[in-house]
Design a protein around this motif. Structure first.
Motif, PDB file in Angstrom:
ATOM      1  N   ALA A   1       0.823  -1.208   0.000  1.00  0.00           N
ATOM      2  CA  ALA A   1       0.000   0.000   0.000  1.00  0.00           C
ATOM      3  C   ALA A   1       0.857   1.257   0.000  1.00  0.00           C
ATOM      4  O   ALA A   1       0.592   2.215  -0.741  1.00  0.00           O
ATOM      5  N   VAL A   2       1.914   1.263   0.807  1.00  0.00           N
ATOM      6  CA  VAL A   2       2.789   2.442   0.877  1.00  0.00           C
ATOM      7  C   VAL A   2       3.532   2.645  -0.440  1.00  0.00           C
ATOM      8  O   VAL A   2       3.558   3.752  -1.000  1.00  0.00           O
ATOM      9  N   ALA A   3       4.132   1.569  -0.963  1.00  0.00           N
ATOM     10  CA  ALA A   3       4.953   1.693  -2.169  1.00  0.00           C
ATOM     11  C   ALA A   3       4.122   2.065  -3.385  1.00  0.00           C
ATOM     12  O   ALA A   3       4.501   2.937  -4.180  1.00  0.00           O
TER      13      ALA A   3
ATOM     14  N   GLN B   1       3.962   5.271  -5.990  1.00  0.00           N
ATOM     15  CA  GLN B   1       4.136   5.088  -7.426  1.00  0.00           C
ATOM     16  C   GLN B   1       2.986   5.731  -8.205  1.00  0.00           C
ATOM     17  O   GLN B   1       3.201   6.371  -9.239  1.00  0.00           O
ATOM     18  N   ARG B   2       1.777   5.591  -7.715  1.00  0.00           N
ATOM     19  CA  ARG B   2       0.633   6.198  -8.409  1.00  0.00           C
ATOM     20  C   ARG B   2       0.712   7.711  -8.367  1.00  0.00           C
ATOM     21  O   ARG B   2       0.391   8.396  -9.350  1.00  0.00           O
TER      22      ARG B   2
ATOM     23  N   GLY C   1       1.141  12.863 -11.097  1.00  0.00           N
ATOM     24  CA  GLY C   1       1.762  14.183 -11.119  1.00  0.00           C
ATOM     25  C   GLY C   1       1.117  15.122 -10.113  1.00  0.00           C
ATOM     26  O   GLY C   1       0.207  14.746  -9.360  1.00  0.00           O
ATOM     27  N   PRO C   2       1.585  16.373 -10.072  1.00  0.00           N
ATOM     28  CA  PRO C   2       1.060  17.349  -9.099  1.00  0.00           C
ATOM     29  C   PRO C   2      -0.443  17.553  -9.267  1.00  0.00           C
ATOM     30  O   PRO C   2      -0.967  17.546 -10.372  1.00  0.00           O
ATOM     31  N   GLY C   3      -1.108  17.733  -8.148  1.00  0.00           N
ATOM     32  CA  GLY C   3      -2.542  17.994  -8.180  1.00  0.00           C
ATOM     33  C   GLY C   3      -3.398  16.760  -8.030  1.00  0.00           C
ATOM     34  O   GLY C   3      -4.594  16.862  -7.748  1.00  0.00           O
TER      35      GLY C   3
ATOM     36  N   ILE D   1      10.595   3.110 -10.330  1.00  0.00           N
ATOM     37  CA  ILE D   1      11.235   2.008  -9.618  1.00  0.00           C
ATOM     38  C   ILE D   1      10.367   0.758  -9.751  1.00  0.00           C
ATOM     39  O   ILE D   1       9.148   0.811  -9.547  1.00  0.00           O
ATOM     40  N   SER D   2      11.010  -0.337 -10.090  1.00  0.00           N
ATOM     41  CA  SER D   2      10.340  -1.630 -10.149  1.00  0.00           C
ATOM     42  C   SER D   2      11.216  -2.639  -9.424  1.00  0.00           C
ATOM     43  O   SER D   2      12.213  -3.105  -9.965  1.00  0.00           O
ATOM     44  N   GLY D   3      10.859  -2.957  -8.176  1.00  0.00           N
ATOM     45  CA  GLY D   3      11.677  -3.871  -7.384  1.00  0.00           C
ATOM     46  C   GLY D   3      13.032  -3.273  -7.082  1.00  0.00           C
ATOM     47  O   GLY D   3      13.142  -2.181  -6.528  1.00  0.00           O
TER      48      GLY D   3
END
Length: 670
Positions: A56-58, A62-63, A68-70, A648-650
């Protein structure tokens, strides 16, 4: 007849007595079994919750980077695409991003394929679905944890079960998930695989029958749970998936959805919300409204392209905060491809300038040159097995020339070890006996082994430390006890090694005896190395929480192992020479101390350099790549991740989008 009846009665009576006598034991055994089962189930539930919290944190982070901003999201729509056979039940004809969780829960079995054009938002929908499943108020503790994994690195010669368990272990070792734990979670179907990038597994020129994606679909079709086909979420570009489906290769018992292009009205709403001054975009918004099927609308019909446009034209001058570029320029471009190339050309300098924390750390032309070098390397290493998208720090060394780096690694390692070995030889008295030379030669096998590794084209994976365990008082106590016990055992074995070597100095130099004693010493030395490894075993087996962590931990492990081996062997040999041999043969105490310390230094350095093979090769690579890449490559890549140029992926970095990687590889000059 009578005897047989009597015998049968006696047998029944004996059986009854045995059952009565066995009942307490059987009851206790059954109770113990049930208690063990409950404990195992509770442990599995705890590990599942642990993984869910980490995911959930990671993935929230990533989302946020993708949006992006906003935090404005386009409510992407999609359509259900029925296959000729083997479709899942319950799929609705249409759906949207905001309703993806409810849509997925109606699919039976829970197998979903998300397709769309490049940049259409496949990963974004997968992330929203993943986070929605994790945060749903009616989520049960026994529900599987959705874990997003990149398919690009799967060696399909391994079974899906083995690969999935290995990925879970690699991603969550810092959460205490061992390889055995990961296998249990996979076998109990407590992991919901969200597999990203089926289209990135093969080159377009690879024959369909030889593609890794073909073997992936075959293995996923055989992936089952007790109810039938096991839940899976898969993403793939539409073209690549339809190429496979045309050969009757598809995910069976699944619902396939295809993301619709972003409409002109959705693009208008997005640009209005993302821009800080919507009036600057008036001409673009008017064009999108007036010509929803025109050049600009077709060029900006994906979330990725819209993000490119906003990033490129929201750039401000660092001193005056004015906007140096007018979005109206987009109206002058002749085709969607020209718009794409223009936005990609502007993206790197604009993202560099808009970095949220360190906008001036690297110049745009530097950033472009370094990223181009990496993108070109990834493109050049593409093979028939599939394209390369992962930027793994300790695997980049062929960029500077594989032979050149291996030769430099061998030369530098040899020189460093020769210096320490020479220091060891200087501790021998003039006119040393053959036995003393054997004693000094005790480090030769370790030195040769390290030099051989330095010349190899195979680099070991980085070692890592499970330092998060130190936050627990109980774990700290356990680790301390294991370290003390390992050090004591290593010292005792080291004394045995030292005594054996010391006897070589003074006993007959008969070749047969000398070779036999040297063999015994080597076996004892191996035991010392094993015990030294046990010293860091309580801290070992943790993954990087981000890609730079792997090499950082590898250095720590190398230093720890080298220091431990050097301390144990040097101290043991020094004490043996000082207090045992000196008393018997009258040899100087100073010789014993000096020789022991020099021996420990040489042996510890050789062992440490070997243990830290990945970080050693990485440092040599940076020396060879001077001018081609920054010296602090890890810091630069993490800065580029913060700027939105990488993701980042893994344990790997990847370019934000495959389109960006391909464009940089073909445009060395911005």
């Amino acid at each position: 007849m009578w005897l047989s009846k009597e015998f049968e009665g006696a047998r029944l009576a004996a059986t009854a007595i045995a059952l009565v006598l066995a009942t307490p034991g059987a009851y206790l055994a059954g109770a113990s079994y049930l208690a063990d089962r409950r404990e195992a189930a509770a442990d599995t539930d705890a590990k599942t919750k642990n993984i869910a919290a980490a995911v959930a944190v990671a993935e929230t982070r990533q989302r946020a980077q993708l949006i992006g901003p906003g935090a404005h999201r386009i409510d992407l729509s999609f359509r259900y695409r029925a296959e000729p056979a083997n479709n899942a039940e319950g799929a609705e004809p249409q759906g949207s991003l905001t309703g993806i969780v409810a849509y997925y829960r109606r699919v039976n079995p829970a197998r979903l394929v998300i397709t769309g054009e490049p940049g259409a938002g496949k990963t974004l929908i997968a992330l929203d679905l993943l986070l929605g499943l994790l945060t749903s108020p009616d989520r049960a503790d026994t529900d599987p944890v959705p874990v997003r994994l990149s398919l690009a690195g799967w060696d399909t010669d391994r079974s899906f079960r083995q690969w999935l368990a290995d990925q879970v272990h690699q991603h969550f070792r810092d959460r205490g998930i061992t390889a055995a734990d990961a296998l249990v979670l996979v076998d109990h179907h407590r992991i919901l695989p969200v597999l990203d990038g089926l289209d990135e597994m093969d080159a377009d020129t690879t024959p369909i029958g030889r593609r890794r994606a073909t073997r992936v679909l075959q293995q996923l079709n055989a992936y089952q749970d007790p109810t039938g086909s096991a839940p899976v979420i898969l993403t793939c570009r539409t073209t690549q998936y339809e190429q496979l489906a045309a050969r009757d290769l598809r995910l069976r018992e699944a619902a396939r959805i295809e993301i619709d292009p972003v409409t002109a009205s959705q693009a208008t709403a997005y640009l209005t919300t993302r821009s800080t001054n919507p009036d600057r975009w008036t001409s673009v918004l008017d064009e999108l409204t007036a010509a929803p099927g025109g050049t600009l609308a077709r060029a900006l019909n994906t979330p990725w392209r819209l993000n490119l446009a906003v990033t490129a034209y929201e750039e401000r001058h660092p001193d005056t905060l004015t906007y140096p570029y007018d979005p109206a320029y987009l109206l002058t471009l002749a085709s969607p491809n020209v718009v794409r190339d223009h936005l990609l050309d502007r993206y790197v300098p604009a993202a560099t300038q808009q970095h949220p924390t360190h906008p001036d750390r690297y110049r745009p032309e530097q950033t472009h040159r370094w990223l181009t070098a990496i993108a070109t390397h990834l493109t050049a290493t593409t093979t028939a097995a599939g394209p390369t998208t992962d930027i793994v720090l300790h695997q980049l060394w062929p960029m500077a020339g594989a032979r050149r780096v291996r030769a430099a690694d061998t030369l530098l390692t040899t020189l460093l070890l020769l210096v320490c070995t020479a220091l060891l030889v200087t501790q021998l008295p003039i006119g040393s006996s053959l036995g003393q030379l054997f004693l000094a030669g005790g480090v030769v096998p370790s030195v040769l082994s390290t030099v051989w590794q330095a010349s190899s084209h195979v680099v070991p994976d980085p070692k890592s430390l499970q330092l998060h365990l130190l936050h627990s008082r109980a774990q700290r106590g356990q680790i301390a006890r294991e370290l003390v016990r390992g050090l004591a055992s290593g010292l005792l074995a080291g004394l045995a090694v030292g005594l054996t070597f010391a006897l070589l100095v003074f006993l007959s130099v008969e070749p047969t005896f000398a070779l036999l004693a040297l063999l015994v010493s080597a076996l004892l030395a191996r035991r010392v190395f094993g015990l030294a490894g046990e010293l860091v075993a309580p801290l070992n087996d943790a993954p990087p929480t981000e890609p730079r962590r792997a090499l950082r931990d590898d250095v720590v492990v190398g230093l720890t192992m080298g220091f431990t081996v050097g301390l144990v062997s040097g101290l043991a040999l020094g004490l043996t020479l000082m207090f045992v041999v000196a008393l018997i043969f009258g040899v100087s105490y100073g010789f014993g101390l000096g020789f022991g310390l020099a021996f420990g230094l040489a042996l510890g350095l050789a062992f440490g350099l070997r243990m830290a093979g990945a970080s050693r090769r990485y440092v040599v690579f940076l020396c060879c790549a001077s001018g081609q890449l920054p010296w602090r490559l890890g810091a630069f890549l993490h800065w580029a991740y913060g700027a939105g140029l990488l993701r980042i992926s893994g344990r790997a970095y990847q370019f934000r989008h495959r389109e960006l990687q391909d464009w940089l590889a073909s445009h060395s000059v911005p």
